[in-house]
Design a protein around this motif. Structure first.
Motif, short mmCIF file in Angstrom:
data_model
loop_
_atom_site.label_atom_id
_atom_site.label_comp_id
_atom_site.label_asym_id
_atom_site.label_seq_id
_atom_site.Cartn_x
_atom_site.Cartn_y
_atom_site.Cartn_z
N VAL A 131 0.84 -1.19 0.00
CA VAL A 131 0.00 0.00 0.00
C VAL A 131 0.88 1.24 0.00
N LEU A 132 0.70 2.09 -0.99
CA LEU A 132 1.38 3.38 -1.02
C LEU A 132 0.53 4.39 -0.25
N LYS A 133 1.14 5.01 0.76
CA LYS A 133 0.44 6.03 1.54
C LYS A 133 0.85 7.41 1.04
N MET A 134 -0.13 8.14 0.52
CA MET A 134 0.15 9.47 0.00
C MET A 134 -0.74 10.51 0.66
N ALA A 135 -0.30 11.75 0.61
CA ALA A 135 -1.07 12.88 1.11
C ALA A 135 -1.52 13.72 -0.08
N SER A 136 -2.71 14.29 0.03
CA SER A 136 -3.22 15.13 -1.03
C SER A 136 -4.03 16.26 -0.40
N LEU A 137 -4.60 17.09 -1.26
CA LEU A 137 -5.40 18.22 -0.81
C LEU A 137 -6.76 18.16 -1.45
N GLU A 138 -7.68 18.97 -0.95
CA GLU A 138 -8.99 19.10 -1.60
C GLU A 138 -8.82 20.03 -2.79
N TRP A 139 -8.73 19.46 -3.98
CA TRP A 139 -8.53 20.24 -5.20
C TRP A 139 -9.38 19.64 -6.32
N PRO A 140 -10.70 19.77 -6.18
CA PRO A 140 -11.58 19.19 -7.20
C PRO A 140 -11.43 19.91 -8.53
N PRO A 141 -11.57 19.18 -9.64
CA PRO A 141 -12.00 17.78 -9.75
C PRO A 141 -10.86 16.77 -9.70
N TYR A 142 -9.64 17.22 -9.44
CA TYR A 142 -8.49 16.32 -9.48
C TYR A 142 -8.32 15.48 -8.22
N ALA A 143 -8.66 16.04 -7.07
CA ALA A 143 -8.48 15.33 -5.80
C ALA A 143 -9.50 15.83 -4.78
N GLY A 144 -10.07 14.90 -4.02
CA GLY A 144 -11.03 15.30 -2.99
C GLY A 144 -11.62 14.07 -2.33
N ALA A 145 -11.78 14.12 -1.01
CA ALA A 145 -12.25 12.97 -0.24
C ALA A 145 -13.64 12.51 -0.66
N GLU A 146 -14.51 13.43 -1.06
CA GLU A 146 -15.90 13.09 -1.39
C GLU A 146 -16.15 12.96 -2.89
N LEU A 147 -15.13 13.14 -3.70
CA LEU A 147 -15.31 13.03 -5.15
C LEU A 147 -15.37 11.56 -5.58
N PRO A 148 -16.02 11.26 -6.68
CA PRO A 148 -15.99 9.88 -7.20
C PRO A 148 -14.55 9.43 -7.43
N GLY A 149 -14.19 8.31 -6.82
CA GLY A 149 -12.82 7.81 -6.95
C GLY A 149 -11.78 8.70 -6.30
N GLN A 150 -12.25 9.66 -5.48
CA GLN A 150 -11.40 10.65 -4.81
C GLN A 150 -10.73 11.60 -5.81
N GLY A 151 -11.34 11.74 -7.00
CA GLY A 151 -10.84 12.70 -7.99
C GLY A 151 -10.17 12.02 -9.16
N THR A 152 -10.07 12.74 -10.26
CA THR A 152 -9.52 12.16 -11.49
C THR A 152 -8.04 11.81 -11.36
N PHE A 153 -7.28 12.67 -10.69
CA PHE A 153 -5.84 12.41 -10.51
C PHE A 153 -5.63 11.19 -9.62
N ILE A 154 -6.33 11.17 -8.48
CA ILE A 154 -6.18 10.05 -7.54
C ILE A 154 -6.63 8.75 -8.19
N SER A 155 -7.72 8.80 -8.96
CA SER A 155 -8.21 7.59 -9.63
C SER A 155 -7.17 7.02 -10.59
N THR A 156 -6.47 7.91 -11.29
CA THR A 156 -5.45 7.46 -12.24
C THR A 156 -4.27 6.82 -11.52
N VAL A 157 -3.82 7.45 -10.43
CA VAL A 157 -2.72 6.88 -9.65
C VAL A 157 -3.13 5.51 -9.10
N ARG A 158 -4.34 5.41 -8.57
CA ARG A 158 -4.81 4.14 -8.01
C ARG A 158 -4.88 3.05 -9.10
N ALA A 159 -5.38 3.41 -10.27
CA ALA A 159 -5.48 2.44 -11.37
C ALA A 159 -4.09 1.99 -11.84
#
Length: 234
Positions: free
Chosen positions: A19-47
């Motif tokens: 598991v990679l543990k990373m920190a991010s910020l609330e920066w929608p639509p790229y990153a956000g705790a409540e966004l689908p997939g936690q945002g487009t950027f986070i979704s890409t990293v996870r995939a």
């Protein structure tokens, strides 16, 4: 018996999964705790990590803390989304490009802000987000005292300042502008009053920065391999 054999066959991959543990910020639509997939950027990293058999765990924090905690080696190995920056890139291992964002100047339609070169902006009071990297030329002009800026703690706060005329324009990603005008109650009421200028400061790549350590370098290679796998699969 078949179930046991299947479990034994899967066991090596289960043991190797990390598991990679990373920190991010609330920066929608790229990153956000409540966004689908936690945002487009986070979704890409996870995939990308999933293609390599690994997982991602994200904690959302104020931007200043995300950078500092990864740099100091306090619990998190990576942070993002981040723009490329010559000074900051020396402090971290930088991934291949995860995505991109068009960065420009938004202004009030009633007070258009037109410019051809950066020096044209010197006459205007421009809103920026504290500790964000913009472009080297723009940030150098700010550091030299040539460009007048007003600091905000978030893009949302920056845009509200623009709505109420506290700044002439704001530096913002066009996708971020569209998100806030479409989702924030206060800003939605003024969505027809703001617009993005036709000229961009830059089309910025979005990257994940890793702590400058052996573990950081290892995960950088894992993510880059996963990004290539995503690209090749379409």
């Amino acid at each position: 018996m078949r179930a046991l054999i299947a479990l034994l066959l899967l066991w090596p991959s289960l043991v190797m999964a990390e598991v990679l543990k990373m920190a991010s910020l609330e920066w929608p639509p790229y990153a956000g705790a409540e966004l689908p997939g936690q945002g487009t950027f986070i979704s890409t990293v996870r995939a990308a990590l999933k293609t390599q058999g690994h997982q991602l765990e994200v904690t959302f924090l104020p931007w200043q803390r995300t950078v500092l905690l990864v740099k100091q080696g306090t619990g998190y190995l990576a942070y993002g989304p981040e723009y490329s920056d010559p000074k900051r890139d020396k402090l971290f291992y930088v991934s291949d490009r995860v995505g991109h964002g068009p960065l420009g100047i938004a202004y009030r339609k009633a007070s258009p802000l037109f410019w051809r070169q950066l020096s044209d902006l010197y006459a205007f009071h421009i809103g920026v987000v504290r500790d964000y990297v913009n472009t080297p030329a723009f940030d150098d002009a700010v550091a030299a005292g040539l460009q007048k800026v007003d600091l905000a703690d978030s893009d949302r706060q920056n845009l509200l300042k623009l709505v109420f005329g506290r700044v002439d324009g704001v530096v913002v990603d066009s996708a971020v502008l569209d998100y806030w005008l479409g989702h924030d109650k206060k800003l939605k009421a003024h969505k027809d009053e703001l617009t993005m200028g036709p000229q961009l400061l830059a089309d910025k790549g979005l990257f994940l920065n890793f702590r400058r350590s052996e573990e950081g370098r290892r995960w950088q290679a894992i993510l880059n391999k996963g990004l290539k796998a995503l690209h090749s699969s379409g």
